[in-house]
Design a protein around this motif. Structure first.
Motif, short mmCIF file in Angstrom:
data_model
loop_
_atom_site.label_atom_id
_atom_site.label_comp_id
_atom_site.label_asym_id
_atom_site.label_seq_id
_atom_site.Cartn_x
_atom_site.Cartn_y
_atom_site.Cartn_z
N LEU A 143 0.82 -1.21 0.00
CA LEU A 143 0.00 0.00 0.00
C LEU A 143 0.86 1.26 0.00
CD1 LEU A 143 -2.94 -0.89 2.44
CD2 LEU A 143 -3.00 -0.71 -0.06
N GLU A 144 2.00 1.23 0.68
CA GLU A 144 2.86 2.39 0.66
C GLU A 144 3.39 2.64 -0.75
OE1 GLU A 144 6.50 4.04 3.34
OE2 GLU A 144 6.98 2.39 1.97
N MET A 145 3.74 1.56 -1.46
CA MET A 145 4.22 1.72 -2.83
C MET A 145 3.11 2.27 -3.72
SD MET A 145 6.83 1.54 -4.76
CE MET A 145 8.00 0.51 -3.85
N ALA A 146 1.89 1.77 -3.54
CA ALA A 146 0.76 2.29 -4.31
C ALA A 146 0.56 3.77 -4.04
CB ALA A 146 -0.50 1.50 -3.98
N ARG A 147 0.70 4.16 -2.77
CA ARG A 147 0.56 5.57 -2.40
C ARG A 147 1.65 6.41 -3.04
NH1 ARG A 147 2.55 8.37 2.52
NH2 ARG A 147 1.23 10.17 2.96
N LEU B 78 -1.53 5.69 -6.89
CA LEU B 78 -2.51 4.76 -7.46
C LEU B 78 -3.83 4.82 -6.69
CD1 LEU B 78 -0.32 1.59 -8.12
CD2 LEU B 78 -0.96 3.40 -9.72
N GLY B 79 -4.92 4.76 -7.41
CA GLY B 79 -6.25 4.68 -6.83
C GLY B 79 -7.08 3.70 -7.62
N ILE B 80 -8.04 3.10 -6.98
CA ILE B 80 -8.91 2.12 -7.63
C ILE B 80 -10.34 2.62 -7.55
CG2 ILE B 80 -9.69 -0.27 -7.67
CD1 ILE B 80 -6.73 0.08 -8.27
N ALA B 81 -10.94 2.84 -8.70
CA ALA B 81 -12.33 3.28 -8.76
C ALA B 81 -13.02 2.53 -9.90
CB ALA B 81 -12.41 4.79 -8.97
N GLY C 258 -23.16 1.80 -6.84
CA GLY C 258 -22.28 2.54 -5.96
C GLY C 258 -20.82 2.32 -6.26
N GLU C 259 -19.98 2.67 -5.26
CA GLU C 259 -18.53 2.55 -5.43
C GLU C 259 -17.93 1.76 -4.27
OE1 GLU C 259 -16.99 6.46 -5.78
OE2 GLU C 259 -17.83 6.80 -7.77
N GLU C 260 -18.54 0.61 -3.99
CA GLU C 260 -18.11 -0.18 -2.83
C GLU C 260 -16.65 -0.61 -2.93
OE1 GLU C 260 -20.84 -0.63 -4.52
OE2 GLU C 260 -22.52 -0.44 -3.13
N LEU C 261 -16.12 -0.75 -4.15
CA LEU C 261 -14.75 -1.23 -4.31
C LEU C 261 -13.74 -0.11 -4.53
CD1 LEU C 261 -15.25 -4.39 -6.56
CD2 LEU C 261 -14.81 -4.29 -4.10
N ALA C 262 -14.18 1.12 -4.47
CA ALA C 262 -13.28 2.23 -4.70
C ALA C 262 -12.26 2.34 -3.57
CB ALA C 262 -14.05 3.54 -4.82
N ALA C 263 -11.03 2.71 -3.92
CA ALA C 263 -9.98 2.85 -2.91
C ALA C 263 -8.95 3.86 -3.35
CB ALA C 263 -9.30 1.51 -2.65
N GLU C 264 -8.53 4.69 -2.42
CA GLU C 264 -7.43 5.61 -2.65
C GLU C 264 -6.53 5.56 -1.43
OE1 GLU C 264 -6.55 10.36 -3.46
OE2 GLU C 264 -8.60 9.61 -3.31
N VAL C 265 -5.25 5.32 -1.65
CA VAL C 265 -4.31 5.21 -0.53
C VAL C 265 -3.85 6.62 -0.18
CG1 VAL C 265 -2.26 4.05 0.35
CG2 VAL C 265 -3.60 2.99 -1.47
N ILE D 123 -7.53 -2.13 5.41
CA ILE D 123 -8.31 -3.17 4.73
C ILE D 123 -9.18 -2.57 3.64
CG2 ILE D 123 -10.01 -5.00 5.05
CD1 ILE D 123 -7.21 -5.56 6.22
N GLU D 124 -9.75 -1.39 3.90
CA GLU D 124 -10.61 -0.75 2.90
C GLU D 124 -9.83 -0.41 1.63
OE1 GLU D 124 -12.25 2.55 4.95
OE2 GLU D 124 -13.58 1.32 6.21
N ALA D 125 -8.55 -0.15 1.77
CA ALA D 125 -7.72 0.12 0.59
C ALA D 125 -7.19 -1.18 -0.01
CB ALA D 125 -6.56 1.04 0.97
N TRP D 126 -6.88 -2.16 0.84
CA TRP D 126 -6.22 -3.38 0.39
C TRP D 126 -7.14 -4.27 -0.46
CZ3 TRP D 126 -1.74 -5.05 -0.71
CH2 TRP D 126 -1.44 -6.41 -0.78
N VAL D 127 -8.38 -4.46 -0.03
CA VAL D 127 -9.27 -5.40 -0.72
C VAL D 127 -9.51 -5.00 -2.17
CG1 VAL D 127 -11.58 -6.39 -0.77
CG2 VAL D 127 -10.33 -6.26 1.39
N PRO D 128 -9.91 -3.77 -2.47
CA PRO D 128 -10.07 -3.40 -3.88
C PRO D 128 -8.76 -3.36 -4.65
CG PRO D 128 -10.45 -1.50 -2.48
CD PRO D 128 -10.38 -2.68 -1.58
#
Length: 337
Positions: free
Chosen positions: A243-247, A251-254, A260-267, A281-286
């Motif tokens: 996650l730190e590398m993604a940050r 990187l973001g997942i939308a 809705g946007e249940e799988l959206a994630a931004e680190v 976990i909210e960032a990791w799963v998506p």
């Protein structure tokens, strides 16, 4: 095999070990390359006025293979690369990093051992014993490691994974047992006083329980509470480092979803510094859903072939609180290095 602790300074090698450098991150201080840069096995720096010749990671090496063998040298270089990545996480989390010179009984040390020549010798087993982590050199051979991955039913067997798992046993000693959190750990991971040998034999004979994914992060975690802790520890390090590398890359997942946007994630937080497990976990799963899907498009195995159940999240939260010293009760025994 060759001992490394206390070894002398080599002559100037390919990375100019004897030269001094002024890094931009610390322009007020001069540094030299770690002594293992001579073998092109390390690119970390040591302060000019430091008493030793090895960097923070390499000073924990107790035994390295015979480097006159070019295969040993190639394998050792790969092992050192994985070890530095593991140490990056240890340093970011401020974990106690004491070597065997500083503490001969409780220090962290590594033996990187090659299998004996011939058919009669005993093969090296990767494992942990009271702070000494042994890693079989052959694990750096991709073909052999993949063979063992299939044979052992381990979907994620990597050199970095070995370092993170085995370090979990060491830090269990330092942070749980010696840090006064034994009962809290047992309440979540189980009674570690269970006979370890018998538990492993049962695991290999009968396999994991049918509902293991509801309570454990991997099949091997079901073998014994020590292994459950070590596997969960390793996964916590996998997660926060990725996650730190993604940050760092923004990187973001939308994903486009129908409801809705249940799988959206931004680190948008520091995974190594947060003391709350929910945003992790909210960032990791998506994130894993996305990278697994990308791997499948390339015909490659899932990058993260695991399921994070609520019970596993609770265990990850314990690990997080342990390393950050936020568990109630006794001090976690952390010590910066």
């Amino acid at each position: 095999m060759v001992g490394q602790e206390g070894a002398g300074q080599p002559e100037v090698g390919r990375r100019a070990v004897g030269q001094l450098w002024r890094p931009r991150a610390d322009p007020g201080r001069l540094y030299r390359f770690c002594s293992n840069a001579h073998h092109e096995a390390c690119n970390w720096l040591v302060p000019e006025d430091a008493p030793g010749v090895f960097c923070l990671a390499c000073r924990h090496n107790r035994t390295i293979p015979d480097l006159a063998d070019p295969t040993n040298l190639a394998h050792w270089r790969k092992i050192e690369e994985a070890k530095r990545r593991a140490f990056y996480s240890f340093i970011r989390l401020g974990l106690p990093l004491i070597n065997r010179v500083e503490d001969p009984e409780n220090g962290l040390a590594f033996d990187f051992l090659a299998d004996p020549l011939g058919e009669g010798g005993t093969k090296v087993m990767t494992g942990h014993d009271n702070g000494l982590i042994t890693l079989a050199l052959v694990e750096a051979d991709d073909a052999e490691r993949n063979r063992r991955r299939t044979e052992m039913g381990e979907p994620y067997r990597t050199l970095l994974g070995h370092f993170r798992h085995e370090s979990g046993h060491y830090f269990w000693d330092r942070l749980v047992r010696d840090g006064g959190h034994l009962e809290a750990c047992r309440a979540l991971f189980g009674d570690d006083s269970e006979d370890y040998g018998a538990a492993l034999q049962r695991h290999y004979n009968a396999g994991p329980p049918a509902d293991w994914q509801e309570h454990f992060v991997s099949t091997y975690a079901t073998a014994h509470p020590w292994e459950d802790f070590a596997e969960t520890w390793a996964h916590y390090l996998h997660i926060v480092d990725t996650l730190e590398m993604a940050r760092a890359f923004g990187l973001g997942i939308a994903p486009r979803v129908e409801h809705g946007e249940e799988l959206a994630a931004e680190v948008d937080f520091n995974p190594y510094r947060t003391t709350e497990i929910a945003p992790v976990i909210e960032a990791w799963v998506p994130m894993t859903a996305a990278v697994n899907s990308l791997n499948r498009c390339m015909g490659a195995p899932d990058l993260y072939p695991f399921v994070i159940s609520p019970a596993v999240v609770e265990k990850l939260a314990f690990i997080q609180a342990l390393v950050h010293g936020t568990l109630p009760g006794a001090e976690a025994g952390k010590g910066g290095s």
